[in-house]
Each structure stands twice: as structure tokens, then as C-alpha cells.
Design a protein around this motif. Structure first.
Motif, PDB file in Angstrom:
ATOM      1  N   SER A  77      -8.305  -1.329   4.126  1.00 35.38           N
ATOM      2  CA  SER A  77      -8.106  -1.109   5.437  1.00 35.38           C
ATOM      3  C   SER A  77      -7.570  -2.505   6.228  1.00 35.38           C
ATOM      4  O   SER A  77      -6.620  -2.241   6.954  1.00 35.38           O
ATOM      5  CB  SER A  77      -9.269  -0.708   6.322  1.00 35.38           C
ATOM      6  N   VAL A  78      -8.033  -3.567   5.907  1.00 38.31           N
ATOM      7  CA  VAL A  78      -7.679  -4.837   6.329  1.00 38.31           C
ATOM      8  C   VAL A  78      -6.282  -5.037   5.984  1.00 38.31           C
ATOM      9  O   VAL A  78      -5.530  -5.617   6.787  1.00 38.31           O
ATOM     10  CB  VAL A  78      -8.669  -6.007   6.019  1.00 38.31           C
ATOM     11  N   GLU A 106       0.846  -1.074  -0.032  1.00 36.38           N
ATOM     12  CA  GLU A 106      -0.063   0.094  -0.097  1.00 36.38           C
ATOM     13  C   GLU A 106       0.856   1.249   0.231  1.00 36.38           C
ATOM     14  O   GLU A 106       1.823   1.161   0.622  1.00 36.38           O
ATOM     15  CB  GLU A 106      -0.980  -0.207   1.337  1.00 36.38           C
ATOM     16  N   PRO A 107       0.534   2.380  -0.691  1.00 33.56           N
ATOM     17  CA  PRO A 107       1.178   3.561  -0.553  1.00 33.56           C
ATOM     18  C   PRO A 107       1.475   4.065   0.735  1.00 33.56           C
ATOM     19  O   PRO A 107       0.428   4.332   1.539  1.00 33.56           O
ATOM     20  CB  PRO A 107       0.162   4.544  -1.377  1.00 33.56           C
ATOM     21  N   GLY A 108       2.694   4.422   0.854  1.00 33.65           N
ATOM     22  CA  GLY A 108       3.181   5.068   2.205  1.00 33.65           C
ATOM     23  C   GLY A 108       3.343   3.899   3.290  1.00 33.65           C
ATOM     24  O   GLY A 108       3.751   4.424   4.429  1.00 33.65           O
ATOM     25  N   LEU A 109       3.248   2.675   2.982  1.00 34.59           N
ATOM     26  CA  LEU A 109       3.468   1.627   3.986  1.00 34.59           C
ATOM     27  C   LEU A 109       4.773   0.691   3.498  1.00 34.59           C
ATOM     28  O   LEU A 109       4.942   0.515   2.306  1.00 34.59           O
ATOM     29  CB  LEU A 109       2.301   0.849   4.198  1.00 34.59           C
ATOM     30  N   PRO A 129      -1.822   7.159   5.144  1.00 32.80           N
ATOM     31  CA  PRO A 129      -0.768   7.414   6.224  1.00 32.80           C
ATOM     32  C   PRO A 129      -0.494   9.020   5.974  1.00 32.80           C
ATOM     33  O   PRO A 129      -0.187   9.377   4.982  1.00 32.80           O
ATOM     34  CB  PRO A 129       0.459   6.547   5.998  1.00 32.80           C
ATOM     35  N   ALA A 130      -0.402   9.682   7.172  1.00 29.49           N
ATOM     36  CA  ALA A 130       0.225  11.172   7.119  1.00 29.49           C
ATOM     37  C   ALA A 130       1.073  11.337   8.289  1.00 29.49           C
ATOM     38  O   ALA A 130       1.347  10.803   9.337  1.00 29.49           O
ATOM     39  CB  ALA A 130      -1.230  11.951   7.370  1.00 29.49           C
ATOM     40  N   ALA A 131       1.803  12.379   7.830  1.00 24.66           N
ATOM     41  CA  ALA A 131       2.668  13.012   8.767  1.00 24.66           C
ATOM     42  C   ALA A 131       2.359  13.252  10.171  1.00 24.66           C
ATOM     43  O   ALA A 131       1.369  13.838  10.311  1.00 24.66           O
ATOM     44  CB  ALA A 131       3.517  14.196   8.136  1.00 24.66           C
ATOM     45  N   GLN A 173      -4.135  -3.111   5.389  1.00 23.42           N
ATOM     46  CA  GLN A 173      -3.345  -1.890   5.970  1.00 23.42           C
ATOM     47  C   GLN A 173      -2.740  -2.583   7.409  1.00 23.42           C
ATOM     48  O   GLN A 173      -1.670  -2.358   7.649  1.00 23.42           O
ATOM     49  CB  GLN A 173      -3.873  -0.667   5.857  1.00 23.42           C
ATOM     50  N   ASP A 174      -3.868  -2.982   7.941  1.00 23.72           N
ATOM     51  CA  ASP A 174      -3.417  -3.364   9.345  1.00 23.72           C
ATOM     52  C   ASP A 174      -2.711  -4.695   9.357  1.00 23.72           C
ATOM     53  O   ASP A 174      -1.786  -4.599  10.343  1.00 23.72           O
ATOM     54  CB  ASP A 174      -5.013  -3.985   9.883  1.00 23.72           C
ATOM     55  N   MET A 175      -2.743  -5.449   8.169  1.00 21.42           N
ATOM     56  CA  MET A 175      -1.911  -6.799   8.201  1.00 21.42           C
ATOM     57  C   MET A 175      -0.351  -6.122   8.174  1.00 21.42           C
ATOM     58  O   MET A 175       0.657  -6.866   8.465  1.00 21.42           O
ATOM     59  CB  MET A 175      -2.300  -7.553   7.085  1.00 21.42           C
ATOM     60  N   ILE A 176      -0.176  -5.164   7.285  1.00 20.53           N
ATOM     61  CA  ILE A 176       1.090  -4.628   6.934  1.00 20.53           C
ATOM     62  C   ILE A 176       1.838  -3.878   7.907  1.00 20.53           C
ATOM     63  O   ILE A 176       2.981  -4.513   8.308  1.00 20.53           O
ATOM     64  CB  ILE A 176       0.891  -3.481   5.669  1.00 20.53           C
ATOM     65  N   ILE A 177       1.027  -3.359   8.745  1.00 22.94           N
ATOM     66  CA  ILE A 177       1.736  -2.779   9.915  1.00 22.94           C
ATOM     67  C   ILE A 177       2.159  -3.760  10.957  1.00 22.94           C
ATOM     68  O   ILE A 177       3.097  -3.477  11.585  1.00 22.94           O
ATOM     69  CB  ILE A 177       0.517  -1.713  10.633  1.00 22.94           C
ATOM     70  N   GLN A 178       1.129  -4.571  11.231  1.00 24.32           N
ATOM     71  CA  GLN A 178       1.524  -5.755  11.975  1.00 24.32           C
ATOM     72  C   GLN A 178       2.558  -6.889  11.417  1.00 24.32           C
ATOM     73  O   GLN A 178       2.913  -7.832  12.228  1.00 24.32           O
ATOM     74  CB  GLN A 178       0.306  -6.528  12.615  1.00 24.32           C
ATOM     75  N   ARG A 179       2.876  -6.670  10.188  1.00 24.69           N
ATOM     76  CA  ARG A 179       3.691  -7.833   9.464  1.00 24.69           C
ATOM     77  C   ARG A 179       3.147  -8.970   9.745  1.00 24.69           C
ATOM     78  O   ARG A 179       3.606 -10.045  10.003  1.00 24.69           O
ATOM     79  CB  ARG A 179       5.104  -7.841   9.925  1.00 24.69           C
ATOM     80  N   ALA A 180       1.746  -9.212   9.635  1.00 24.02           N
ATOM     81  CA  ALA A 180       0.916 -10.425   9.756  1.00 24.02           C
ATOM     82  C   ALA A 180       1.267 -11.397   8.624  1.00 24.02           C
ATOM     83  O   ALA A 180       1.953 -11.155   7.501  1.00 24.02           O
ATOM     84  CB  ALA A 180      -0.462 -10.035   9.625  1.00 24.02           C
TER      85      ALA A 180
END
Length: 371
Positions: free
Chosen positions: A136-137, A8-11, A85-87, A139-146
Motif C-alpha cells: 500500500s505504501v 504494481e498491477p493496474g498502476l 485499483p478498480a473501474a 501504491q501511494d508513492m506510485i500515484i504521487q510519482r514520489a
């Protein structure tokens, strides 16, 4: 074969930075990968915020409050929306992240209660809602490196949904459905999913490998990846059939390709669909050279059968290519053949090759992969 996943962009991608983090110890790794604690499809904080800002989707409102000055959000129906994602914005709070088990339940809800509901119309609005919430799902997986079985199951249903949507919404205007955006997310989800398969065995791997080959027909990347698969996957019937279709395409044999396409199931046909117009174009080009003669007449019913089109549509396609149709006969001429407009190919209806194969299967059954 390792495939590059753009994410995803920004991740960051799920695999980026793993090699370097190993050198900093397991403790650093645990701190850098937050674990979600949110047990609902939408965090309470976001639900209250969107309720106050009147940004709830009608699919998320408490029934009966839709026309109120401030509709109330239903915690059992609200789903976390995608947020770029934003600054300065912290998107790693554990209370705002859903763990993999909740993410899988969320996707099942989106498919069973939203995408497959005959009461929710129009389907373009259903698609927009499900598309955003699936984003969004991920995105949550990416943040948690699921990773693991739940991550794979989420990606498999995402791929099936996007493939199904690409066929169902193919004739919708651009303001309601953008095929390029759908394609971008489908390719990224496929790439991530196939990368997950390289880390273990999964029951749906052959199905997804075949869909990748058919959707990316003629891609050297997809073909090389398939040829490097373990024998147990490469030798599966669906992968063998997809490889045969791919070979017919690379050999410029549209007749064989269309014959093989009859053996594909519904979702595989959805994956192949956007290549069928070009396949018909190639067939008419070859026939315009091979049967180019003043005294030669080709039966229209036979041509329609080969093209897997109804006779009126086959005749319309011929005329769009400059091929003359005289009653029940087609008059091919290499001198009169012309390249059609893209609209003439997009409007083709392959009911025999695609629609008829869905049979009585519901949208939920198609996306869950039920046979």
C-alpha cells in the motif's frame, strides 16, 4: 543503465509518460500528480469503513476490544491496506494519500513495532500484514510519482524486509508463504530502487547494488548494470565481493563461490541463500567425476567443511545425489551420481554461512541497515 520497472498491477510506473507531459507544461504536470494530505498511517475514512465492516487486523485494534462484537480501530496502530485499483474508483483523493514523510514514518512503524516485535507471533502472520501494508505504501508513492531521499529510504527498507523474509520463511508451506510472490515484489522494488539511484548519489547504493548481484546471481542484466556503475560505486568493497561471487558462479567454480560466501554479511547471505543448494549440487557433480575411482576415498569432514554444512547433513546430501558414504569417508563415482529432488536442496541448513552471521542484531537493525 536504465532498468525497466513493472510497478504494481493496474498502476503506471513512476517514470512512464514523463517525456510527453513535459510538452504539456508544468501546470498539467502538477494537476496529473496528486499530493497527499493524510497525516496518519491510515486515512480516517478507511479506518471507519473497515471498522464497520469488521475488516480490522488484530494488530490494528484498540487493545482489549479484540473480542468485542465490533472491535475498535486504533488510529495510532491502523495502517492503510492495499486496495487493487478498480473501474470507477477514485484512488487519487489527496485526503486518502499519505505524503512521502508520512509513508517513511509508516514503514518505520511497520518494521520497528510489527516485524521486529517478539510479542507478535506467528511471524508468518506478521509477514502477511507487513507485506500488504508495504504494498500500500508503494501504491501511494506510485500515484504521487514520489521521488527523492524518502522514496529511496522506503524502497531500501522494503528490499531488506523482503530479502530477510525470503530466508526466514524458506521452510514454510506454500499456504503460509509463497516465495514466487515475494520474489516478484522484491524484484520490482529492487528495479525501482536502482532506477532511483541513477538520479543522484545515495549512501546505501553500494549495499543495494551488491544485494541485486547476489540475489540475481548469474543474471547478465544484473552484471551489465553493475559493470556500468560509476567507479565510486563499482569499486566499493561490497560490490567488488559480489562481483567476485558472480564471477565464480559464471566460471562454474563452486568451491571458490562457497569460500567467498563466508565473507558476506548476514543480509548478503540471505540474498545468496537460494543459490547455495545448486552450488552444492554442482560441487558434488564435479567431485563425482574428478574423484571417481574404486580406491579413492574422500574425507567426509573435509567435504562438510567445503560445503559449509554439518557432517550429518553433508552425508545426507551425498546420499540424495547417489554418492555413497562409508563412515567418515565419501566414495565418489560418476556412474552413481543422480540429480536430487528439489526438496533435498531446499531443506539444507547453512547455519555457518547465514544464521551465525546475524549475531545479536535484531530484525529492526537488519532491515534498517544498521551495522
Amino acid at each position: 543503465m536504465s532498468r525497466k520497472w513493472r510497478g504494481e498491477p493496474g498502476l503506471c510506473s513512476p517514470s512512464s509518460g514523463r517525456a510527453s507531459s513535459r510538452h504539456k507544461g508544468e501546470r498539467w504536470n502538477e494537476l496529473s500528480e496528486p499530493r497527499g494530505t493524510c497525516t496518519r498511517m491510515c486515512p480516517d475514512r478507511e479506518l471507519r469503513q473497515r471498522e464497520a465492516q469488521r475488516r480490522l487486523h488484530r494488530f490494528e485494534m484498540v487493545p482489549g476490544t479484540e473480542k468485542d462484537p465490533r472491535p475498535r480501530g486504533d488510529p495510532a496502530r491502523a495502517v492503510k491496506e492495499y486496495s487493487r485499483p478498480a473501474a470507477g474508483k477514485n484512488c487519487t483523493r489527496a485526503c486518502d494519500l499519505r505524503p512521502p514523510s508520512v509513508l517513511l514514518d509508516t514503514v518505520c512503524y511497520l518494521i520497528d513495532r510489527i516485524a521486529a516485535s517478539p510479542a507478535l507471533q506467528p511471524w508468518t502472520e506478521v509477514y502477511d500484514f507487513v507485506f500488504d501494508r508495504l504494498r500500500s505504501v508503494r501504491q501511494d508513492m506510485i500515484i504521487q510519482r514520489a521521488s527523492g531521499a524518502e522514496c529511496v529510504a522506503v524502497l531500501e527498507m522494503t528490499v531488506r524486509f523482503l530479502l530477510y523474509a525470503s530466508y526466514r520463511l524458506r521452510d514454510e508451506p506454500l499456504r503460509l508463504y509463497d516465495p514466487r510472490i515475494n520474489n516478484t515484489h522484491l524484484q520490482e522494488s529492487l528495479s525501482w530502487l536502482l532506477d532511483c539511484y541513477s538520479q543522484g548519489q545515495h549512501p546505501c547504493q553500494a549495499e543495494m547494488q551488491a544485494l541485486d548481484l547476489l540475489y540475481n546471481l548469474g543474471s547478465t542484466r544484473a552484471l551489465q548494470h553493475a559493470l556500468e556503475l560509476p567507479e565510486r560505486v563499482r569499486g566499493a568493497p561490497e560490490v567488488c565481493l559480489a562481483l567476485a561471487v558472480n564471477r565464480a558462479y559464471l566460471e562454474s567454480n563452486p568451491v571458490r563461490l562457497l569460500r567467498l560466501a563466508r565473507r558476506l554479511d548476514f543480509l548478503q547471505s540471505c540474498a545468496l541463500h537460494h543459490h547455495l543448494g545448486a552450488c552444492c549440487r554442482d560441487l558434488l557433480l564435479f567431485y563425482s567425476h574428478g574423484y571417481s575411482s574404486r580406491n579413492c576415498r574422500y574425507p567426509l569432514p573435509k567435504l562438510a567443511e567445503i560445503l559449509t554444512l554439518e557432517e550429518p547433513q553433508a552425508a545426507q546430501l551425498c546420499q540424495a545425489h547417489g554418492v555413497a558414504v562409508d563412515g567418515a569417508w565419501v566414495v565418489f563415482s560418476k556412474a552413481s551420481y543422480t540429480e536430487p529432488r528439489s526438496e533435498d536442496l531446499r531443506s539444507l541448513q547453512f547455519r555457518q554461512l547465514v544464521d551465525s552471521k546475524q549475531g545479536g542484531r535484531t530484525v529492526a537493525a537488519v532491515i534498517h541497515g544498521c551495522t
